[in-house]
Write an enzyme that holds these catalytic residues in place. Structure first.
Site, PDB file in Angstrom:
ATOM      1  N   HIS A  29       0.748  -1.155   0.041  1.00 36.97           N
ATOM      2  CA  HIS A  29       0.041  -0.026  -0.081  1.00 36.97           C
ATOM      3  C   HIS A  29       0.980   1.111  -0.003  1.00 36.97           C
ATOM      4  O   HIS A  29       0.915   1.827  -0.819  1.00 36.97           O
ATOM      5  CB  HIS A  29      -0.837  -0.044   1.237  1.00 36.97           C
ATOM      6  CG  HIS A  29      -2.001   0.949   1.264  1.00 36.97           C
ATOM      7  ND1 HIS A  29      -2.199   1.763   0.376  1.00 36.97           N
ATOM      8  CD2 HIS A  29      -2.923   1.152   2.208  1.00 36.97           C
ATOM      9  CE1 HIS A  29      -3.383   2.363   0.437  1.00 36.97           C
ATOM     10  NE2 HIS A  29      -3.809   2.255   1.497  1.00 36.97           N
TER      11      HIS A  29
ATOM     12  N   HIS B  93      -0.963   0.160 -11.868  1.00 34.29           N
ATOM     13  CA  HIS B  93      -2.054   0.533 -10.902  1.00 34.29           C
ATOM     14  C   HIS B  93      -3.343  -0.439 -11.075  1.00 34.29           C
ATOM     15  O   HIS B  93      -3.714  -0.840 -12.269  1.00 34.29           O
ATOM     16  CB  HIS B  93      -2.578   2.049 -10.831  1.00 34.29           C
ATOM     17  CG  HIS B  93      -3.130   2.197  -9.493  1.00 34.29           C
ATOM     18  ND1 HIS B  93      -4.511   2.147  -9.225  1.00 34.29           N
ATOM     19  CD2 HIS B  93      -2.544   3.135  -8.707  1.00 34.29           C
ATOM     20  CE1 HIS B  93      -4.791   2.634  -8.146  1.00 34.29           C
ATOM     21  NE2 HIS B  93      -3.567   3.336  -7.532  1.00 34.29           N
TER      22      HIS B  93
ATOM     23  N   ASP C 239       3.618   6.720  -6.910  1.00 35.35           N
ATOM     24  CA  ASP C 239       4.901   6.488  -6.282  1.00 35.35           C
ATOM     25  C   ASP C 239       6.141   6.691  -7.204  1.00 35.35           C
ATOM     26  O   ASP C 239       7.058   6.678  -6.442  1.00 35.35           O
ATOM     27  CB  ASP C 239       4.894   5.218  -5.667  1.00 35.35           C
ATOM     28  CG  ASP C 239       3.939   4.690  -4.366  1.00 35.35           C
ATOM     29  OD1 ASP C 239       3.747   5.772  -3.622  1.00 35.35           O
ATOM     30  OD2 ASP C 239       3.186   3.925  -4.380  1.00 35.35           O
TER      31      ASP C 239
HETATM   32  N1  ACO Z   1       6.265  -3.823 -14.366  1.00 34.72           N
HETATM   33  C1  ACO Z   1       6.129  -4.660 -15.314  1.00 34.72           C
HETATM   34  N2  ACO Z   1       5.281  -5.306 -15.652  1.00 34.72           N
HETATM   35  C2  ACO Z   1       4.026  -5.030 -14.886  1.00 34.72           C
HETATM   36  C3  ACO Z   1       3.723  -4.082 -13.871  1.00 34.72           C
HETATM   37  C4  ACO Z   1       5.231  -3.492 -13.607  1.00 34.72           C
HETATM   38  N3  ACO Z   1       5.169  -2.537 -12.639  1.00 34.72           N
HETATM   39  N4  ACO Z   1       2.709  -4.177 -13.578  1.00 34.72           N
HETATM   40  C5  ACO Z   1       2.013  -4.799 -13.959  1.00 34.72           C
HETATM   41  N5  ACO Z   1       2.471  -5.628 -15.050  1.00 34.72           N
HETATM   42  C6  ACO Z   1       2.120  -6.452 -15.887  1.00 34.72           C
HETATM   43  C7  ACO Z   1       1.971  -8.006 -15.320  1.00 34.72           C
HETATM   44  O1  ACO Z   1       3.199  -8.721 -15.410  1.00 34.72           O
HETATM   45  C8  ACO Z   1       0.783  -8.407 -15.966  1.00 34.72           C
HETATM   46  O2  ACO Z   1       1.636  -8.898 -17.365  1.00 34.72           O
HETATM   47  P1  ACO Z   1       0.958 -10.209 -17.999  1.00 34.72           P
HETATM   48  O3  ACO Z   1      -0.468 -10.176 -18.341  1.00 34.72           O
HETATM   49  O4  ACO Z   1       1.874 -10.530 -19.041  1.00 34.72           O
HETATM   50  O5  ACO Z   1       1.042 -11.269 -16.907  1.00 34.72           O
HETATM   51  C9  ACO Z   1       0.237  -7.192 -16.325  1.00 34.72           C
HETATM   52  O6  ACO Z   1       0.830  -6.311 -16.247  1.00 34.72           O
HETATM   53  C10 ACO Z   1      -1.088  -6.896 -15.578  1.00 34.72           C
HETATM   54  O7  ACO Z   1      -0.439  -6.940 -14.123  1.00 34.72           O
HETATM   55  P2  ACO Z   1      -1.321  -7.413 -12.673  1.00 34.72           P
HETATM   56  O8  ACO Z   1      -0.430  -7.688 -11.724  1.00 34.72           O
HETATM   57  O9  ACO Z   1      -2.330  -8.236 -13.052  1.00 34.72           O
HETATM   58  O10 ACO Z   1      -1.931  -5.994 -12.370  1.00 34.72           O
HETATM   59  P3  ACO Z   1      -2.578  -5.689 -10.958  1.00 34.72           P
HETATM   60  O11 ACO Z   1      -3.480  -4.723 -11.157  1.00 34.72           O
HETATM   61  O12 ACO Z   1      -2.940  -6.720 -10.196  1.00 34.72           O
HETATM   62  O13 ACO Z   1      -1.272  -5.040 -10.092  1.00 34.72           O
HETATM   63  C11 ACO Z   1       0.381  -3.243  -9.183  1.00 34.72           C
HETATM   64  C12 ACO Z   1      -1.308  -3.587  -9.936  1.00 34.72           C
HETATM   65  C13 ACO Z   1       0.195  -4.130  -7.926  1.00 34.72           C
HETATM   66  C14 ACO Z   1       0.313  -1.925  -8.842  1.00 34.72           C
HETATM   67  C15 ACO Z   1       1.180  -3.715 -10.303  1.00 34.72           C
HETATM   68  O14 ACO Z   1       1.160  -2.645 -11.432  1.00 34.72           O
HETATM   69  C16 ACO Z   1       2.509  -3.506  -9.780  1.00 34.72           C
HETATM   70  O15 ACO Z   1       3.159  -4.451  -9.026  1.00 34.72           O
HETATM   71  N6  ACO Z   1       3.280  -2.429  -9.683  1.00 34.72           N
HETATM   72  C17 ACO Z   1       4.512  -2.122  -9.378  1.00 34.72           C
HETATM   73  C18 ACO Z   1       4.259  -1.625  -7.723  1.00 34.72           C
HETATM   74  C19 ACO Z   1       4.116  -0.323  -7.649  1.00 34.72           C
HETATM   75  O16 ACO Z   1       4.341   0.594  -8.198  1.00 34.72           O
HETATM   76  N7  ACO Z   1       2.986  -0.251  -6.680  1.00 34.72           N
HETATM   77  C20 ACO Z   1       2.265   1.236  -6.194  1.00 34.72           C
HETATM   78  C21 ACO Z   1       0.895   1.388  -6.859  1.00 34.72           C
HETATM   79  S1  ACO Z   1       0.333   2.902  -6.393  1.00 34.72           S
HETATM   80  C22 ACO Z   1      -0.202   2.721  -4.405  1.00 34.72           C
HETATM   81  O17 ACO Z   1      -0.413   1.712  -4.010  1.00 34.72           O
HETATM   82  C23 ACO Z   1      -0.358   4.162  -3.722  1.00 34.72           C
END
Ligand code: ACO
Length: 429
Positions: A267, A306, A362
């Site tokens: 988070h 996100h 972030d």
């Molecule tokens: N880098 C590379 N690939 C990514 C990223 C990333 N940051 N985020 C998502 N993907 C890819 C996944 O691998 C997936 O690819 P696929 O379809 O080939 O398997 C696709 O994009 C969808 O990803 P999900 O994990 O299903 O997306 P979800 O909505 O569950 O996750 C999250 C969202 C957790 C924020 C994710 O994008 C992530 O881990 N980002 C990096 C961490 C981050 O910056 N978190 C802060 C969020 S903002 C907040 O909380 C205040």
């Protein structure tokens, strides 16, 4: 168009008409679908509440596909540019913008509730020298319920308002003291001549000078960051505040739950991970190899993607602008060049474009916090101070919502049943 859903239960052949309101059906309507009279009725299984609306809310609107964020209907861009954190707090809590008299009274009340009881200082000083400031914040916010037992009277609107003012006013004091504690520096008392963020900076950084003079550009940047973090509808910490608040406990206990939820790395902690990533990349020349690693699935590009935004997170755009303002005062952060180049390459790359991965809130905030000389453990404390009016607005909405009940989900039981207990002396004989 008929706003209903027709469901046929193939176990019984019975059809049900379920009304659709605001794009949702009521889970209780599904409960009427039973295989037989003894059956508990159909429920939905939704770990993480991925597709479940827990409330009706008029606080914050998000359109993740279009990258829209509005507080009480006002676009975040306008609020960040033209308002300030205390006015936005008023807006979130009350639902409307204040008149001049209301605004002056609100600022006055918050300014004059910044002090905390001396006993709070004493117990904060009892924490270990290396205590995480979020742990200290969570504990001290929760402990405030013991200093204000009147807060238990949540049915009285005037009383609720007083606790809301106290919480917004005292969070910077507690956050700043948690920061000073880790540094072994004396706690600095609030200076009510200063603005909300000016006073916060004073409590953080004042040393022997008789009066701290905050840099207005830094105070403004911090104020804008607080605005951008002020609410984000039913996120994990708002949900924690509502869930605990649904027991009708006082708001200090509910907000302490919100601080606890925000503490988690999924988070509030991603900005710290962004900094670690940028440092590891080290120089612009290393970016292509890093991006290839991300595309190969070795790791994630932190600060990108996100759950809700499938477009540029509007907060990221505004934070990027603030980064330039801060660096004018502090000198640039060398990691900024890497961040910008990384963003440029990622936004053109098919992997990120096709997955709709854009910078989130972030991606740039950690760079600003670092330039302001905050250690990474403090990043989430800053987030918590900014989020406090949002938590309180969600709490206020909850306690006034006649439809709300104690939050108590169902489960799908997967354990044993009806075992016979064998006492230890027989079991171990
Ligand atoms: N880098 C590379 N690939 C990514 C990223 C990333 N940051 N985020 C998502 N993907 C890819 C996944 O691998 C997936 O690819 P696929 O379809 O080939 O398997 C696709 O994009 C969808 O990803 P999900 O994990 O299903 O997306 P979800 O909505 O569950 O996750 C999250 C969202 C957790 C924020 C994710 O994008 C992530 O881990 N980002 C990096 C961490 C981050 O910056 N978190 C802060 C969020 S903002 C907040 O909380 C205040």
């Amino acid at each position: 168009m008929t706003e209903s859903l027709t469901v046929r239960d193939n176990r019984t052949g019975v059809e049900y008409d379920i009304p659709i309101t605001d794009g949702t059906i009521r889970a209780a309507d599904l409960g009427k679908i039973k295989a037989n009279e003894d059956n508990p009725g159909l429920a939905v299984y939704d770990p993480g509440f991925v597709n479940t609306a827990s409330c009706r809310s008029s606080v914050t609107y998000i359109d993740g596909d279009k990258g829209v964020l509005e507080y009480r209907g006002y676009p975040i861009e306008q609020l960040a540019e033209k308002s300030n954190f205390l006015e936005v707090s008023y807006l979130l809590v009350h639902g409307d913008l204040p008149t001049k008299e209301e605004y002056d009274a609100w600022v006055h009340e918050i300014t004059y509730h910044t002090f905390v009881h001396e006993n709070i200082k004493e117990f904060m000083q009892g924490f270990r020298y290396d205590a995480h400031p979020m742990g200290m914040l969570m504990a001290s916010v929760g402990a405030m319920s013991t200093f204000y037992p009147d807060a238990a009277n949540i049915s009285d609107p005037d009383n609720r308002r007083l606790q809301i003012i106290r919480l917004i006013a005292k969070m910077p004091t507690l956050g700043a003291w948690a920061f000073r504690h880790a540094q072994g520096k004396p706690y600095v008392y609030p200076d009510n001549d200063l603005s909300y963020t000016g006073n916060f900076l004073s409590m953080l950084f004042k040393m022997s000078e008789s009066k701290y003079a905050p840099d207005e550009r830094i105070a403004k940047a911090l104020d804008t960051l607080f605005i951008l973090h002020a609410d984000h509808e039913q996120n994990a910490s708002a949900n924690a505040v509502r869930s605990v608040g649904s027991t009708q406990v006082d708001p200090y206990s509910s907000v302490a739950a919100g601080v606890g939820a925000l503490f988690g790395p999924l988070h509030g902690g991603a900005n710290e991970a962004v900094l670690r990533m940028l440092r590891r990349i080290g120089k612009v020349e290393n970016i292509p190899a890093f991006i290839e690693g991300v595309k190969a699935g070795n790791e994630r590009l932190m600060g990108f993607g996100h759950r809700v935004y499938k477009n540029y997170d509007p907060r990221a755009k505004l934070i990027k602008q603030q980064a330039y303002n801060v660096f004018e005062v502090t000198g640039t952060n060398p990691l900024l060049d890497i961040a910008q180049e990384l963003e440029k390459i990622a936004l053109e790359d098919e992997y990120f474009v096709s997955r709709k991965l854009y910078p989130n809130v972030d991606f740039y905030s950690g760079l600003i916090y670092e330039a302001l000389e905050f250690p990474p453990e403090m990043f989430t404390v800053l987030f918590a101070i900014g989020r406090t009016p949002g938590w309180l607005s969600q709490w206020l909405e909850l306690v006034q919502d006649k439809e709300q009940k104690i939050a108590r989900p169902k489960q799908i039981y997967t354990g044993e049943r009806g075992l016979t207990f064998v006492p230890r002396d027989v079991r171990w004989a």
